[in-house]
Design an enzyme around this catalytic site. Structure first.
Site: not given
Ligand code: NAP
Length: 497
Positions: A286, A322, A348, A351, A373, A376, A439
């Site tokens: 992204k 999004d 969180g 992205g 973290t 962040r 989801y």
């Molecule tokens: P990303 O940019 O990789 O960010 C991940 C975030 O989650 C970071 O803040 C990370 O913390 C935190 N994190 C990861 N593992 C963790 C854990 N075990 N415990 C606590 N915090 C944790 O990912 P993203 O794009 O934001 O996506 C995040 C989630 O949203 C994914 O599961 C994705 O499938 C979902 N999503 C869903 C939709 C939808 O349409 N339903 C759309 C977009 C995203 P740190 O900063 O500490 O690493």
């Protein structure tokens, strides 16, 4: 129009016949791979075409060509000679020069497919090599080459373009090449090879039924608009199902593919040559696609991430659905939490969280960002004027002041971390609206706990569907149709807690 060919690799003719029977409506021809047959079956292979009643090709591949034939070359040619008198096609490799065998095959009514395989890479001179392959007018040239990544798509597309209008079979192997096999009809390959039918056919490696049902393979032509999603991994994306069902329900041309990509900007450079007009962008690209955009809207600018790219005369234009995808289910299910002055916790700082915080702050909602973290969380909060804390006791205590809405936007709780609940120490009051972006599964550990406490829940599938519907409108200019059974929980009553 291209043809669907199913390779048959079961050890007996009877097992292969049964496989064909189950897939018959979706097949144009079958390829019996004699190198995978039990040796006791070889004397009977001549009767296979009449057994299945479909045009059949016979192959007996050596390991260098991706097969398992372990005997001598003389034995192999004796087997291939049996194609005369029943098989419509036989495959002979580039290096086979056997006028006696070839004459007897032709006289037996069997057409020669002249092939070469490169199981390591896509050769740079693919177009020239394929052009020189056929020895006679009636031979069909075929190249099956490994696509190691986006860079290998360049010579592969060059070969499609260089030999446009000429009969050829051109197959990109491996997961990076799958898009060229699905788009065979659009790119101009005489046939495609379907994946063997499995219990759970994958959109990224479709079996004959999925090629027909999901991609409408037979309707794909030179003018079909192509869309898709880029990511890595991408095999389990739900987007192909959502978008393709939309085109089908509205009777509009269009096909939507999962594209496995290892270099997003390079793929955006090539994609128009595949006929691609619009792309969804998912993890981890992204941000990486920003470099390839000629223009972008305010949401991309503010969120710093693009999940939708549309191709036009000026190049690629980026937007971010999004934001709308996150808001749409809340507007329907809990509009009061979007009022100015409402208070929300966002767990969180990745992205997805950036899109959520941007959307909420734009609505005037006061936001607390909690992240594993803490730095962040601070960076994200600073950008949008929100509060912040770590995902620790102090952070959980601070949630008490931001609990009209709780948004979970980390992968915690997603398969295979289904037991994970990132705010397990927080006790729900029952008045919170709890929204989990994950989801899969539908009911995360967090949502289950919230529902038991009496909270209203909003599910990630609703956001996925809403952001896809917004993309659908941008790609096609039409509203997404109302489809019973679509992924959205508006249509799909939530499964049991
Ligand atoms: P990303 O940019 O990789 O960010 C991940 C975030 O989650 C970071 O803040 C990370 O913390 C935190 N994190 C990861 N593992 C963790 C854990 N075990 N415990 C606590 N915090 C944790 O990912 P993203 O794009 O934001 O996506 C995040 C989630 O949203 C994914 O599961 C994705 O499938 C979902 N999503 C869903 C939709 C939808 O349409 N339903 C759309 C977009 C995203 P740190 O900063 O500490 O690493």
């Amino acid at each position: 129009m291209s043809r669907v060919c199913l390779p048959l690799t079961a050890p007996t003719l009877e097992e292969n016949r049964r496989i064909v029977e189950a897939q018959r409506p979706y097949l144009d021809l079958v390829e019996l791979q004699a190198d995978t047959l039990d040796p006791a079956e070889l004397p009977s292979l001549g009767r296979f075409p009449s057994l299945v009643g479909l045009p059949a090709a016979l192959t007996a591949r050596r390991p260098a060509d991706g097969g398992r034939f372990g005997g001598s070359e003389a034995e192999r040619r004796r087997i291939l000679a049996r194609a005369a008198g029943g098989y419509a096609y036989v495959e002979l490799e580039e290096d086979v020069a056997d006028p006696v065998l070839e004459k007897s095959l032709r006289e037996g009514g069997c057409r020669i497919i002249r092939s070469f395989h490169d199981l390591e890479a896509t050769p740079a001179d693919l177009a020239g090599r394929l052009a020189r392959l056929a020895r006679r007018e009636d031979e069909i040239p075929k190249a099956a080459v490994m696509v190691r990544g986006v860079a290998d798509l360049e010579p592969l597309l060059g070969a499609f373009e260089g030999l446009e209008g000429r009969r050829k079979i051109l197959l990109g192997l491996g997961p990076f090449g799958a898009c060229t096999r699905i788009l065979a009809g659009r790119l101009g390959s005489w046939l495609t090879v379907a994946a063997p039918p499995g219990e759970e056919p994958a959109a990224a490696e479709p079996d004959p039924r999925l090629l027909h049902d999901l991609y409408r393979f037979k309707e794909l032509g030179r003018q079909t608009p192509v869309y898709g999603v880029i990511g890595n991994p991408i095999a389990h994306s739900r987007s192909p199902e959502i978008h393709n069902r939309g085109y089908q329900a509205l009777g509009m041309p269009g096909v939507y593919l999962p594209f496995l990509v290892d270099d997003a900007p390079a793929f955006l450079g090539l994609a128009p040559r595949l006929g691609v007009r619009g792309l969804s962008v998912t993890i981890p690209y992204k941000q990486a696609v920003l470099a390839a955009l000629a223009g972008r809207d305010e949401a991309v600018e503010a969120v710093g991430a693009c999940n939708t790219a549309i191709h036009g005369a000026g190049g690629w234009y980026g937007t971010n659905t999004d934001v709308e995808g996150f808001l749409a289910p809340l507007r329907r299910q809990a509009p009061e939490v979007l009022r100015p002055g409402a208070r929300a916790t966002v767990v969180g700082a990745g992205g997805a969280a950036r899109a959520v915080v941007y959307a909420l702050r734009r609505a005037g909602v006061e936001v607390l960002v909690l992240n594993r973290t803490p730095s962040r969380a601070a960076a994200l909060a600073g950008r949008f004027g929100a509060g912040h804390a770590g995902l620790d006791r102090r952070g959980l205590e601070a949630m008490a002041g931001y609990r009209d809405l709780v948004v979970q936007s980390t992968p915690a709780g997603m398969e295979p971390q289904e037991q994970s609940d990132p705010v397990a120490g927080y006790r729900f009051q029952g008045s919170e609206v709890v929204y989990d972006l994950v989801y899969r599964p539908h009911w995360t550990a967090l949502l289950r706990r919230a529902a038991r406490a009496g909270c209203r829940t909003v599910h990630g599938i609703d956001m996925l569907q809403a952001q896809a519907e917004a993309q659908f409108r941008l790609f096609t200019g039409s509203d997404y149709p109302h489809l019973p059974g679509a992924g959205d929980s508006r249509y799909n009553p939530p499964r049991q807690l």
